[in-house]
Design a protein around this motif. Sequence first.
Motif, short mmCIF file in Angstrom:
data_model
loop_
_atom_site.label_atom_id
_atom_site.label_comp_id
_atom_site.label_asym_id
_atom_site.label_seq_id
_atom_site.Cartn_x
_atom_site.Cartn_y
_atom_site.Cartn_z
N GLY A 148 37.96 -25.31 -8.70
CA GLY A 148 37.20 -23.96 -8.39
C GLY A 148 35.80 -23.80 -8.52
O GLY A 148 34.71 -25.04 -8.95
N ARG A 149 35.66 -22.49 -8.33
CA ARG A 149 33.91 -21.99 -8.71
C ARG A 149 33.39 -22.64 -10.16
O ARG A 149 34.40 -22.04 -10.84
CB ARG A 149 33.96 -20.94 -8.47
N GLN A 150 32.25 -22.54 -10.24
CA GLN A 150 31.80 -23.14 -11.88
C GLN A 150 31.13 -21.65 -12.19
O GLN A 150 30.68 -21.73 -13.87
CB GLN A 150 30.78 -24.01 -12.45
N ASN A 151 30.35 -20.91 -11.63
CA ASN A 151 30.00 -19.49 -11.62
C ASN A 151 30.55 -18.90 -11.10
O ASN A 151 31.81 -18.71 -10.30
CB ASN A 151 28.78 -19.58 -11.37
N PRO A 152 30.47 -17.32 -11.84
CA PRO A 152 31.24 -16.20 -10.86
C PRO A 152 31.03 -15.72 -9.76
O PRO A 152 30.09 -16.07 -9.55
CB PRO A 152 30.20 -14.87 -12.01
N VAL A 153 31.83 -15.35 -9.13
CA VAL A 153 31.48 -14.59 -8.20
C VAL A 153 29.94 -13.40 -8.34
O VAL A 153 30.83 -12.14 -9.24
CB VAL A 153 32.66 -14.00 -7.09
N PRO A 154 29.45 -13.10 -8.06
CA PRO A 154 28.57 -11.89 -8.13
C PRO A 154 28.90 -10.72 -7.50
O PRO A 154 29.65 -11.16 -6.09
CB PRO A 154 26.96 -12.21 -6.95
N GLY A 155 28.97 -9.53 -7.69
CA GLY A 155 30.01 -8.26 -7.66
C GLY A 155 28.63 -7.55 -6.16
O GLY A 155 29.61 -6.44 -5.38
N LYS A 156 28.02 -7.62 -5.96
CA LYS A 156 27.48 -6.54 -5.24
C LYS A 156 27.35 -7.08 -3.56
O LYS A 156 26.61 -7.15 -3.08
CB LYS A 156 26.63 -6.13 -5.27
N GLY A 157 28.67 -8.26 -3.31
CA GLY A 157 28.18 -8.36 -1.55
C GLY A 157 26.61 -9.55 -1.23
O GLY A 157 26.93 -9.83 -0.33
N ILE A 158 26.85 -10.23 -2.51
CA ILE A 158 25.86 -11.46 -2.29
C ILE A 158 26.74 -12.57 -1.54
O ILE A 158 25.83 -13.31 -0.80
CB ILE A 158 25.11 -11.66 -3.65
N LEU A 159 27.47 -12.76 -1.89
CA LEU A 159 28.24 -14.09 -1.51
C LEU A 159 29.07 -13.85 -0.48
O LEU A 159 29.72 -13.03 -0.46
CB LEU A 159 29.09 -14.33 -3.07
N ARG A 160 28.95 -15.07 0.25
CA ARG A 160 28.93 -14.60 1.94
C ARG A 160 30.21 -16.17 1.99
O ARG A 160 30.03 -16.82 2.86
CB ARG A 160 27.92 -14.03 2.79
N PRO A 161 30.70 -16.47 1.68
CA PRO A 161 31.48 -17.79 1.36
C PRO A 161 32.99 -17.72 2.61
O PRO A 161 33.27 -16.53 2.87
CB PRO A 161 32.73 -17.82 0.86
N PRO A 162 32.60 -18.76 3.43
CA PRO A 162 34.18 -19.20 4.00
C PRO A 162 35.33 -18.34 3.69
O PRO A 162 35.87 -18.69 2.66
CB PRO A 162 34.19 -20.79 5.46
N TRP A 163 35.95 -18.24 4.34
CA TRP A 163 38.04 -17.83 4.29
C TRP A 163 38.79 -18.77 6.06
O TRP A 163 38.10 -18.65 6.95
CB TRP A 163 37.83 -16.30 4.75
#
Length: 192
Positions: A103-118
Amino acid sequence: MRVAELLARAAAMVPADVANEAGVTRVDVREYLDHDEWEVALDLLADLDTGWRPPTVRWDLLIDSADVMGLSDAAAWCRWGRWESIHGIVRAELRLLSPAEGGRQNPVPGKGILRPPWDIGRRTAAGDPDLLVARIWVESALALPPAATGSVRLGPLSPALWRHLQPGMTITMHEGRPTVGTATIIETSNVR
């Protein structure tokens, strides 16, 4: 237009029978406005979105109010709410894999910044997963740490392709091809 007027117009758009989880209604918001408690009124109005689809003009009034007061976090949330009023809601319980699980090494930022594929179940012509991008808003937290679980809202870049999702379905979050998290859908609503 003054902030109080913007907020009063937004409050007037809330149906009389709408209340948040704490039982707050537009009547309570008016009391805060009568005492010039604009920031509290804004927070309450931004939370009065359950059980109805607020019109975009209401969100615009809240965004303008937040901008005038210099409340960038509140403005960001209201912009998200405006987007959901147009495109619908996708809420999920996201479990991030630990770094040891890939998994990720860093947290998922909370305000819609991260745009990962699903992976939401679509397939390419070759039969491979057709990964689609969605922004993440972490609910009730500034971020979601690695290996944690939390409620999130998803903002798909192609909302129409996500309309088949129903509560209980599981989708996977990726960074490249590896899975870095799994999400169970807890709420969906489509565009008006």
